[in-house]
Design a protein around this motif. Structure first.
Motif, PDB file in Angstrom:
ATOM      1  N   LEU A 101      -8.569   7.888   6.407  1.00  0.00           N
ATOM      2  CA  LEU A 101      -8.998   7.885   5.005  1.00  0.00           C
ATOM      3  C   LEU A 101     -10.518   7.905   4.946  1.00  0.00           C
ATOM      4  CD1 LEU A 101      -6.075   6.737   5.126  1.00  0.00           C
ATOM      5  CD2 LEU A 101      -6.665   5.302   3.178  1.00  0.00           C
TER       6      LEU A 101
ATOM      7  N   TYR B 124      -7.063  12.010   4.465  1.00  0.00           N
ATOM      8  CA  TYR B 124      -7.154  11.954   3.007  1.00  0.00           C
ATOM      9  C   TYR B 124      -8.591  11.615   2.652  1.00  0.00           C
ATOM     10  CZ  TYR B 124      -2.085  12.019   3.117  1.00  0.00           C
ATOM     11  OH  TYR B 124      -0.775  12.400   3.341  1.00  0.00           O
TER      12      TYR B 124
ATOM     13  N   LEU C  48      -9.837   6.390  -3.171  1.00  0.00           N
ATOM     14  CA  LEU C  48      -9.287   5.752  -1.985  1.00  0.00           C
ATOM     15  C   LEU C  48      -7.941   5.081  -2.257  1.00  0.00           C
ATOM     16  CD1 LEU C  48     -10.540   5.923   0.762  1.00  0.00           C
ATOM     17  CD2 LEU C  48     -11.439   3.605   0.508  1.00  0.00           C
TER      18      LEU C  48
ATOM     19  N   ALA D 175      -5.444   7.618  -1.729  1.00  0.00           N
ATOM     20  CA  ALA D 175      -5.338   7.849  -0.289  1.00  0.00           C
ATOM     21  C   ALA D 175      -4.409   6.825   0.352  1.00  0.00           C
ATOM     22  CB  ALA D 175      -6.721   7.788   0.345  1.00  0.00           C
TER      23      ALA D 175
ATOM     24  N   VAL E 247     -10.043   4.067   8.606  1.00  0.00           N
ATOM     25  CA  VAL E 247     -10.685   4.109   7.294  1.00  0.00           C
ATOM     26  C   VAL E 247     -12.187   4.267   7.502  1.00  0.00           C
ATOM     27  CG1 VAL E 247     -11.122   2.927   5.116  1.00  0.00           C
ATOM     28  CG2 VAL E 247      -8.936   2.590   6.308  1.00  0.00           C
TER      29      VAL E 247
END
Length: 510
Positions: free
Chosen positions: A265, A298, A399, A402, A417
Motif C-alpha cells: 500500500l 494499491y 489508504l 487500499a 505499507v
C-alpha cells in the motif's frame, strides 16, 4: 560429507539395492544433477522410529547441551556457505547471491533459537489465584517428540529451517522431507548436521536427530502417517488441505504456511522512490517465487502515475538469466509457466494494461518482468497467487480503500505499507500475519518476530517465541506449599464455601 552425486550410495534405514529413485534437475538446462531414493512408507516409518529413539537423548542434553551442538552446526554452515549456496543454485536456478542470502538468514535464525530456547521454554511462575493461594503454579514447555517437516522448493534452506532449527532447539528430533525439486539441499543439511554433532554415546547415532526422507507426494503422505508428533508444512493451499486430511486420520497436529497474494500500500506522503524499489524487488526477486512477495500494489490516486512511472523504469532494467550474477533465475517448476501466462491474459482481456512486458514475457524457462495496471479486482491476476515476476498496480481513492481491497483477499500472509504519517496505524488494520512499514519482507529477517498467516495462507507460526513454543506442549504444574482448608475434598467444613463466596463477592463483585 555426502555430496549430491553420492545421494543414492548413502541409503537410509531400510533401503535396499532395488530402491526406486527419481532425478533432481537443473531448471535452467534440464540437466540431471543427481538421483535420490523414493522412500517407501515402510522406510519412512523406520526413519521416524530412529528419530523416536534419539529423541530422549537429544532432549536430555538440556538447553545448554543442545545450544552447544547447534552452535557447532551453525559454524559449519557458515564455513561452507558457498558450498550450500551452490547446491541451492543448481536445484532452484536462483543466482548465487540469492542462495547465499538464504544461508545467512538461516544462520541468524539458528543462532536465535538456540540462544533463547531456555528463556522461552523453561519453567516460569504463574499466579495461583485466590482459591489456590496455598499452591505454587508453574508452566514449562517440554518438546513434543518427533517433528515432521515438509519443505518447499522456492526457499529450500531458509523456509524449512524456520521449523527445523526451532524444533531442534526446543528438544525435538526432526524428519525432513524436502521438495522433490530440491532433495539435494535437504540431504546436504542433514549430512552437515550429523558431521557437526559428531559422535554420541551409546547406541544413538548423531544422524538420527535430524534425518531426511526423499520422494514426491506419496513420501510426504507417508511421513504424515508415520507417527510423528507434529507436521510443519510449507506449500500451496491445495496441498495443505491434503496434508491436513492425512494428519487428521491420526489427530496429528499441523502447522501450515501456505501462499499469499501480498499487497503493498502506498500513501500520498510516501517516499515514492523507496516504494518503487520495494515493489520491483518484492515482486521480481527469486523470479517472483516468494510466498510473501509483492503481487498487488494499491496506490492513492494522487501519486499513482508517478509511482507507476518509477516502477516501470526500474522493472524495465531487470532481466532474468542463468548466470550466477543474474538478477533472478528461471521458473523452477515448469507447470507454473501456464499459470503465469493465464493470469497475464486474463488481466489484459478484462481491460487491464501492460505497462512493462506482457504475454511475450513468458519464454520458458524464464519470465521477464511484467507490470500490469488498472486490472479489475475479480481478475485471477488479483485474486490468485501468481508465483512469478508479475505485479498488479491499481489506484485507490485513499489508504482506507487500499486497506479494504488488501483485506478482501482470501489470503492473509504478509503486506507492506509505505506512508510517513499513517504507516503503523494502517499496518494494524491489515488482515495478515506480518507487515513491513516503509520496507518490504523485512519481518522475515527478524528472528524474534513470528512468521505465518491467516485464511488460505495457513495457521501456526514459525520464528521467534511463538515458533519455539509451536513445537512444544505446555505443561502446567501446581504444587501445594502449605496446608490450609482444602475445598477439593468431601471432608471440607460446611462453612468453607460460604466464606469463600463472601470473600469473592468483596474482591470481584464490585
Amino acid at each position: 560429507m555426502t555430496s549430491t552425486r553420492d545421494a543414492v550410495s548413502a541409503p537410509a534405514a531400510g533401503q535396499d539395492a532395488q530402491q526406486d529413485t527419481f532425478d533432481s534437475l537443473d531448471p535452467r538446462t534440464g540437466e540431471v544433477i543427481a538421483s535420490y531414493p523414493r522412500h517407501t512408507p515402510e522406510q519412512v516409518e523406520a526413519v521416524v522410529a530412529r528419530a523416536r529413539r534419539a529423541a530422549r537423548w537429544w532432549n536430555d542434553l538440556g538447553f545448554d547441551g543442545r545450544a552447544t551442538k547447534l552452535g557447532a552446526w551453525r559454524r559449519l554452515l557458515d564455513a561452507r556457505r558457498d558450498e550450500l549456496a551452490a547446491v541451492v543454485s543448481r536445484e532452484t536456478g536462483k543466482p548465487m547471491d540469492d542462495a547465499r542470502i538464504e544461508g545467512i538468514l538461516a544462520l541468524d535464525h539458528l543462532h536465535w533459537a538456540a540462544k533463547h530456547a531456555r528463556r522461552v521454554l523453561g519453567p516460569r511462575n504463574a499466579a495461583a489465584g485466590l482459591l489456590m493461594i496455598n499452591h505454587k503454579a508453574t508452566v514449562e514447555y517440554p518438546p513434543m517428540g518427533v517433528i515432521g517437516v515438509l519443505g518447499p522448493w522456492n526457499y529450500p534452506v531458509f523456509t524449512p529451517m524456520g521449523s527445523i532449527a526451532y524444533a531442534l532447539a526446543a528438544g525435538n528430533t526432526v524428519v525432513f522431507k524436502p521438495s522433490e525439486l530440491t532433495p539435494g539441499v535437504g540431504t546436504w543439511l542433514a549430512d552437515s548436521f550429523a558431521e557437526a554433532v559428531g559422535d554420541v554415546p551409546g547406541d544413538i547415532n548423531a544422524d538420527a536427530v535430524f534425518q531426511v526422507v526423499t520422494g514426491e507426494g506419496e513420501t510426504g503422505g507417508a511421513l504424515c502417517r508415520a507417527g510423528v508428533d507434529k507436521v510443519a508444512f510449507t506449500g500451496s493451499t491445495a496441498t495443505a488441505k491434503k496434508v491436513m486430511a492425512t494428519c487428521a486420520e491420526s489427530l496429528t497436529p499441523v502447522l501450515v504456511e501456505c501462499g499469499g497474494k501480498d499487497a503493498l500500500l502506498v500513501d500520498a506522503d510516501a517516499d515514492l522512490d523507496d516504494a518503487a524499489a520495494a515493489v520491483v524487488w518484492g515482486a521480481m526477486s527469486n523470479a517472483g517465487q516468494t510466498c510473501v512477495g509483492v503481487e498487488r500494489v494499491y496506490v492513492v490516486d494522487a501519486v499513482a502515475e508517478d509511482l507507476l512511472d518509477r516502477v516501470a523504469a526500474r522493472a524495465a532494467q531487470v532481466r532474468p538469466g542463468g548466470r550466477p550474477d543474474s538478477p533472478y533465475g528461471p521458473i523452477t517448476m515448469p507447470s507454473q509457466l501456464g499459470i503465469i501466462s493465464g493470469q497475464i491474459d486474463d488481466a489484459l482481456s478484462r481491460g487491464g494494461r501492460a505497462v512493462v512486458g506482457g504475454p511475450g514475457s513468458v519464454r520458458a524457462p524464464y519470465v521477464d518482468p511484467v507490470v500490469l495496471a488498472d486490472v479489475p479486482e475479480d481478475s485471477s491476476a488479483v485474486t490468485d497467487e501468481t508465483f512469478g515476476p508479475t505485479v498488479v498496480v491499481n489506484r485507490v481513492r485513499d489508504l482506507d480503500e487500499a486497506v479494504e481491497r488488501a483485506n478482501a483477499s482470501r489470503y492473509g500472509l504478509g503486506a507492506s505499507v509505505f506512508a510517513k504519517a499513517r504507516g503503523h496505524e494502517v499496518a494494524r488494520k491489515l488482515r495478515c500475519g506480518m507487515v513491513s512499514v516503509n520496507g518490504v519482507i523485512a519481518f522475515a529477517g527478524i528472528p524474534s518476530l513470528p512468521f505465518g498467516g491467516v485464511g488460505d495462507s495457513g495457521f501456526g507460526r514459525i520464528h521467534g517465541v511463538d515458533g519455539l513454543r509451536e513445537f512444544t506442549r505446555p505443561l502446567a504444574i501446581s504444587e501445594r506449599r502449605f496446608r490450609s482448608v482444602n475445598v477439593m475434598t468431601f471432608d471440607r467444613p460446611n462453612w468453607v464455601v460460604k466464606v469463600l463466596a463472601k470473600l469473592v463477592s468483596v474482591i470481584y463483585g464490585r
